[in-house]
Scaffold this active site. Sequence first.
Site, PDB file in Angstrom:
ATOM      1  N   LYS A   1      41.077  34.493  29.709  1.00 10.62           N
ATOM      2  CA  LYS A   1      41.226  34.010  31.040  1.00 10.62           C
ATOM      3  C   LYS A   1      41.433  32.552  31.115  1.00 10.62           C
ATOM      4  O   LYS A   1      42.184  31.955  31.965  1.00 10.62           O
ATOM      5  CB  LYS A   1      40.085  34.280  32.033  1.00 10.62           C
TER       6      LYS A   1
ATOM      7  N   GLN B   1      31.707  37.986  33.854  1.00 12.75           N
ATOM      8  CA  GLN B   1      32.306  39.116  32.982  1.00 12.75           C
ATOM      9  C   GLN B   1      31.471  40.261  33.053  1.00 12.75           C
ATOM     10  O   GLN B   1      30.123  40.091  32.633  1.00 12.75           O
ATOM     11  CB  GLN B   1      32.588  38.383  31.781  1.00 12.75           C
TER      12      GLN B   1
ATOM     13  N   ASP C   1      37.656  39.290  41.881  1.00 13.33           N
ATOM     14  CA  ASP C   1      37.627  40.426  41.181  1.00 13.33           C
ATOM     15  C   ASP C   1      37.769  41.639  42.192  1.00 13.33           C
ATOM     16  O   ASP C   1      38.154  42.704  41.746  1.00 13.33           O
ATOM     17  CB  ASP C   1      36.562  40.778  40.429  1.00 13.33           C
TER      18      ASP C   1
END
Length: 282
Positions: free
Chosen positions: A52, A96, A119
């Site tokens: 990322k 995460q 997300d």
Amino acid sequence: MSRILDGKAVAASVKEKVGAGVAELKEEGISVGLAVILVGDDPASKIYVENKKKACEAVGIKSFQYVLDKSTSEGELLSLISDLNGEKSVNGILCQLPLPEHIDEQKVIAAISPEKDVDAFNISNVGRIMIGNFDFLPCTPAGIIEILDNYNIDIEGKNCVVIGRSNIVGKPMAMLLMHRNGTVTVCHSKTKNLAEITSKADILVSSVGKANFVTADMVKEGAVVIDVGMNRVGGKLYGDVCFDEVANKASYITPVPGGVGPMTISMLMKNTLTAAKRQNGR
Ligand code: NAP
């Protein structure tokens, strides 16, 4: 033999557009930033976070990395998220997953401000996806729709079967296919006669997480097969689909690696740019 859906190439073109969008904002004096939080030292998570960071660099997004010890308390993590919610240079926040067991994942997801929830896991964004009024879409299902669009694969009226009903892949995937007027069936571990259902699919999405799970007898001749699975076996990456035998039957198929995987990160970049635009009234 089927045509390969080249996720790597589609992802590159998405990133190019995001890069141009980020550069445009920069010209107006607006920089775009993404905060990525990693708690603990899960090796797969470390790789995802590193990827990322690289993707951010490639498109001109500033990445802020927070690598926290696995003993970090839930309160400490929530306090960091609260700080980042208020930080103007951070447009997107990603924590995460999975988190260590002592931290309540849902509490953490709920703490991320919906405007920075790139997300799209926060309940308010999930609800907006349900009613079809959204700024962000969850990266993996959105990436799959992007691939289908890129290859002009029409979803409307098609029998779409999704194997898997997780909150991050299966459920939102079903929702997005439905928004595109697909006729959607969702299968899971309690589904009876799975092969009978999957073999009627014009578009089959597998997000089970088991290598070689989808075999040729489960697939309709000429189907479009999307393999979300990322399964490490003996250090090698496999999808859910028995690629060689299914490729002989499908019209289109995504490979693993190089299919859905690269799309997920490029859609995250796209969501971060969208977040920056919204936060700056664009
Ligand atoms: P998950 O939360 O473990 O969900 C797996 C789903 O598969 C569950 O709904 C489960 O049913 C279902 N399932 C398990 N065994 C089954 C069976 N025998 N028959 C039918 N359904 C079955 O996994 P996930 O997070 O959705 O991820 C799925 C896979 O995609 C993993 O390999 C993951 O690594 C990969 N992934 C890839 C990307 C990417 O960027 N390419 C992104 C995210 C995930 P129940 O609900 O009944 O348990």
